[in-house]
Motif scaffolding. Sequence first.
Motif, short mmCIF file in Angstrom:
data_model
loop_
_atom_site.label_atom_id
_atom_site.label_comp_id
_atom_site.label_asym_id
_atom_site.label_seq_id
_atom_site.Cartn_x
_atom_site.Cartn_y
_atom_site.Cartn_z
N PRO A 1 6.08 -1.81 -1.22
CA PRO A 1 5.03 -2.45 -0.41
C PRO A 1 4.33 -3.63 -1.10
O PRO A 1 3.68 -4.43 -0.43
CB PRO A 1 4.01 -1.32 -0.21
N GLN B 1 9.88 11.78 4.13
CA GLN B 1 8.51 11.32 3.89
C GLN B 1 7.46 12.00 4.76
O GLN B 1 6.27 11.98 4.43
CB GLN B 1 8.42 9.80 4.06
N THR C 1 7.55 -1.29 14.87
CA THR C 1 6.91 -1.44 16.20
C THR C 1 7.55 -2.56 17.03
O THR C 1 6.86 -3.34 17.69
CB THR C 1 5.37 -1.64 16.09
P1 HMG Z 1 -4.00 0.73 -0.66
O1 HMG Z 1 -4.54 2.09 -0.88
O2 HMG Z 1 -4.12 0.17 0.71
O3 HMG Z 1 -4.71 -0.30 -1.60
O4 HMG Z 1 -2.45 0.75 -1.07
P2 HMG Z 1 -4.63 -0.67 -3.12
O5 HMG Z 1 -3.50 -1.68 -3.30
O6 HMG Z 1 -6.00 -1.11 -3.47
O7 HMG Z 1 -4.29 0.64 -3.97
C1 HMG Z 1 -5.07 1.81 -3.96
C2 HMG Z 1 -4.44 2.83 -4.88
O8 HMG Z 1 -3.03 2.91 -4.62
C3 HMG Z 1 -4.55 2.46 -6.37
O9 HMG Z 1 -4.59 3.69 -7.09
C4 HMG Z 1 -3.24 1.80 -6.67
O10 HMG Z 1 -2.85 1.89 -8.02
C5 HMG Z 1 -2.29 2.61 -5.82
P3 HMG Z 1 -5.98 4.35 -7.56
O11 HMG Z 1 -6.62 3.30 -8.41
O12 HMG Z 1 -6.77 4.66 -6.29
O13 HMG Z 1 -5.57 5.60 -8.29
N1 HMG Z 1 -1.09 1.84 -5.48
C6 HMG Z 1 0.15 2.27 -5.71
N2 HMG Z 1 0.64 3.41 -6.24
C7 HMG Z 1 1.98 3.52 -6.33
N3 HMG Z 1 2.85 2.56 -5.91
C8 HMG Z 1 2.38 1.42 -5.37
C9 HMG Z 1 0.99 1.24 -5.27
N4 HMG Z 1 0.22 0.24 -4.79
C10 HMG Z 1 -1.05 0.62 -4.94
N5 HMG Z 1 3.25 0.49 -4.96
C11 HMG Z 1 -0.20 0.74 -0.28
C12 HMG Z 1 -1.47 -0.08 -0.50
C13 HMG Z 1 0.77 -0.13 0.47
C14 HMG Z 1 0.38 1.11 -1.63
C15 HMG Z 1 -0.52 2.02 0.54
O14 HMG Z 1 -1.12 1.65 1.73
C16 HMG Z 1 0.67 2.88 0.81
O15 HMG Z 1 1.27 3.45 -0.10
N6 HMG Z 1 1.04 3.08 2.11
C17 HMG Z 1 2.12 3.99 2.49
C18 HMG Z 1 3.12 3.22 3.23
C19 HMG Z 1 4.32 4.10 3.57
O16 HMG Z 1 5.04 4.54 2.68
N7 HMG Z 1 4.58 4.32 4.89
C20 HMG Z 1 5.73 5.01 5.34
C21 HMG Z 1 6.96 4.15 5.23
S1 HMG Z 1 7.08 2.84 6.46
C22 HMG Z 1 8.03 3.55 7.72
O17 HMG Z 1 8.28 4.73 7.69
C23 HMG Z 1 8.59 2.68 8.81
C24 HMG Z 1 10.10 2.40 8.65
O18 HMG Z 1 10.84 3.59 8.56
C25 HMG Z 1 10.60 1.56 9.82
C26 HMG Z 1 10.23 2.11 11.18
O19 HMG Z 1 10.48 3.32 11.46
O20 HMG Z 1 9.68 1.34 11.97
C27 HMG Z 1 10.38 1.60 7.36
#
Ligand code: HMG
Length: 297
Positions: A80, A17, A142
């Motif tokens: 999410p 990622q 965290t």
């Molecule tokens: P958002 O932008 O905050 O708000 O998304 P929204 O819900 O209003 O959505 C905005 C746009 O995102 C819209 O599209 C939605 O359709 C789209 P637009 O109208 O602008 O074209 N959207 C989505 N598209 C695909 N799949 C979805 C989805 N939901 C909304 N499910 C959201 C909120 C959570 C989706 C966003 O903030 C996001 O994708 N964040 C990325 C989070 C991520 O992947 N982080 C990395 C993984 S976590 C990690 O690595 C930690 C872990 O490893 C543990 C550790 O190490 O501690 C697990």
Amino acid sequence: MNDRVTLVEMGPRDGLQNEPHLLPLPLRVELVERLWHSGLTRIEVAAFVSAKRVPQMADSAALLAALPRHAGLRLGALVPNEQGLKAALAAGVQEIGLFTACSEGFTLANIGVGVEESLARFAPLASEARRHGIRVRGYLSTVIACPYDGITRPKRVAQLAARLLDLGCNEISLGDTIGVGTPGSVAPMLDAVLGEVPAGQVAVHFHDTYGQALANLLPALERGIRLIDSSVAGLGGCPYAPGASGNLASEEVVYLLQGLGLDCGVSLPSLAATGEWVSRALGRPNGSRTGRALCAK
Ligand code: HMG
Ligand code: MG
């Protein structure tokens, strides 16, 4: 002491990622297949998140469509929100990972809502997934410190882990997202969590920024934790955790477990070869010391 340990392989998801170069879909399929053939039975392969936020995971549905299913292999994906759950169910995942954190700063940066709102959002997602017979992991990031808010108190981790369990998660993965923990800070955090959650439902997820991830496994193993998140070739990192490096390398975990006489069912030579192969495919050095040592022979 239960001698069987399960690795939850993070390479195809956490591992990829944060990579600057996208691994083409056929190579992602090959990666998962190779990992399965090394003996890994739980592999997180995808994330149904915003493609604008994490372009590396954009073709998650296509990946799941292309992956062969094997009896005994559980394919997982991050989810999410409701939109993500619908996509994950349609893609036929066998486990979802709901993900939040102990700190407001990281949660807001990562998923756009605060911790309380994320938990409220997850409750119906967990019920819906379980209604479909899908297992649910709860990620708590965290657990030692946050890149925005500083140190996390162990009591806070324990309280949130208990709430994730109550809302329907089968297990809780404790993430040292920025890899700052040492056994000195990990042990009291685990003691607090294990006061609330049985060891059998706890996984540890250590990033290796300060080279402490392998050392941090020891207090976890000593306390009966038998679920370890790790990533082939030490790939990994979160785009919303500035300065964080890769996950604990799976090769290091297997080598350590072998040395401790704990069984995880993974072939180290096969895993090391996969780590070398994927590092070359990504044009980066192999991040596993065990992998480098074995491949140099
Ligand atoms: P958002 O932008 O905050 O708000 O998304 P929204 O819900 O209003 O959505 C905005 C746009 O995102 C819209 O599209 C939605 O359709 C789209 P637009 O109208 O602008 O074209 N959207 C989505 N598209 C695909 N799949 C979805 C989805 N939901 C909304 N499910 C959201 C909120 C959570 C989706 C966003 O903030 C996001 O994708 N964040 C990325 C989070 C991520 O992947 N982080 C990395 C993984 S976590 C990690 O690595 C930690 C872990 O490893 C543990 C550790 O190490 O501690 C697990
Ligand atoms: Mg991670």
